[in-house]
Scaffold this motif. Structure first.
Motif, short mmCIF file in Angstrom:
data_model
loop_
_atom_site.label_atom_id
_atom_site.label_comp_id
_atom_site.label_asym_id
_atom_site.label_seq_id
_atom_site.Cartn_x
_atom_site.Cartn_y
_atom_site.Cartn_z
N HIS A 113 0.88 -1.16 0.00
CA HIS A 113 0.00 0.00 0.00
C HIS A 113 0.92 1.21 0.00
O HIS A 113 1.87 1.26 0.78
N GLU A 114 0.66 2.14 -0.88
CA GLU A 114 1.51 3.32 -0.98
C GLU A 114 0.65 4.57 -1.18
O GLU A 114 -0.49 4.48 -1.62
N HIS A 115 1.26 5.70 -0.85
CA HIS A 115 0.66 6.99 -1.19
C HIS A 115 1.66 7.68 -2.11
O HIS A 115 2.86 7.72 -1.81
N THR A 125 -2.68 11.88 -10.94
CA THR A 125 -2.95 10.48 -10.57
C THR A 125 -2.54 10.21 -9.14
O THR A 125 -2.36 9.06 -8.74
N SER A 126 -2.39 11.28 -8.36
CA SER A 126 -1.97 11.15 -6.96
C SER A 126 -3.00 10.40 -6.15
O SER A 126 -4.19 10.42 -6.46
N GLY A 127 -2.54 9.74 -5.11
CA GLY A 127 -3.45 9.06 -4.20
C GLY A 127 -2.83 7.82 -3.62
O GLY A 127 -1.62 7.59 -3.71
N ASP A 128 -3.69 7.01 -3.01
CA ASP A 128 -3.27 5.75 -2.41
C ASP A 128 -3.49 4.63 -3.41
O ASP A 128 -4.50 4.62 -4.13
N ASP A 149 -1.32 -2.38 -10.24
CA ASP A 149 -1.68 -1.27 -9.33
C ASP A 149 -3.19 -1.12 -9.31
O ASP A 149 -3.85 -1.21 -10.37
N THR A 150 -3.73 -0.85 -8.14
CA THR A 150 -5.14 -0.54 -8.01
C THR A 150 -5.27 0.74 -7.20
O THR A 150 -4.84 0.79 -6.05
N PRO A 151 -5.84 1.79 -7.80
CA PRO A 151 -6.02 3.02 -7.03
C PRO A 151 -7.14 2.83 -6.01
O PRO A 151 -8.16 2.18 -6.30
N LEU A 152 -6.94 3.37 -4.82
CA LEU A 152 -7.98 3.34 -3.81
C LEU A 152 -8.79 4.64 -3.94
O LEU A 152 -8.21 5.72 -3.91
#
Length: 155
Positions: A113-115, A125-128, A149-152
């Protein structure tokens, strides 16, 4: 007595397997910690290569048959490195929040999990993100063969 022998062997094998699966020794714990540290280093090198647009460094971490499954669709190693060189993808910062490493012989699965603060062709495309990287050990080196990758999103 002959009828009981298979049952006795089955029971012995079951007990043996059960004890083998639950055994945790200091050596196993230290070995797992070393493997996790190695993959944290690889993932950090990957992030630095992305931030610095260092296609050569990133290319050394990716197998030639690497494929990336992103929210925008699949991408090959050649496509990803070309995008990095062109400047369309921009990674300003990344913070790893969580990372888990599981090794299965010459294959490793790293999930995390990353930010990040990032953009793609000018679009924010910023985010977790939740992500998975699959590595295979080839000629003594870990190479990524598949990533996802899956954006939250938050309602």
């Amino acid at each position: 007595m002959k009828r009981n022998i298979p049952m006795i062997l089955l029971a012995a094998a079951t007990v043996s397997l059960a004890f083998g699966q639950t055994e945790t020794t200091p050596a196993k714990v230290a070995s797992q910690a070393a493997v996790e540290a190695e993959f944290r280093q690889i993932e950090n090198q990957w992030a630095e290569a992305d931030k610095n647009k260092d296609a050569a460094a990133l290319g050394r971490l990716l197998a030639d048959d690497w494929i990336f499954l992103s929210p925008l669709g699949p991408e090959t190693k050649a496509q990803h490195l070309a995008g990095l060189k062109s400047g369309g993808d921009k990674l300003e910062s990344i913070t790893f929040i969580e990372m888990k490493v599981r090794v299965f012989g010459n294959t490793a699965v790293v999930t995390g999990h990353e930010h990040e603060k990032s953009s793609n062709n000018g679009k924010d495309t910023s985010g977790d993100y939740l992500w998975t990287d699959v590595f295979v050990k080839r000629q003594g080196h870990w190479l990524a063969v598949n990533s996802q990758d899956t954006p939250l999103t938050h309602p």
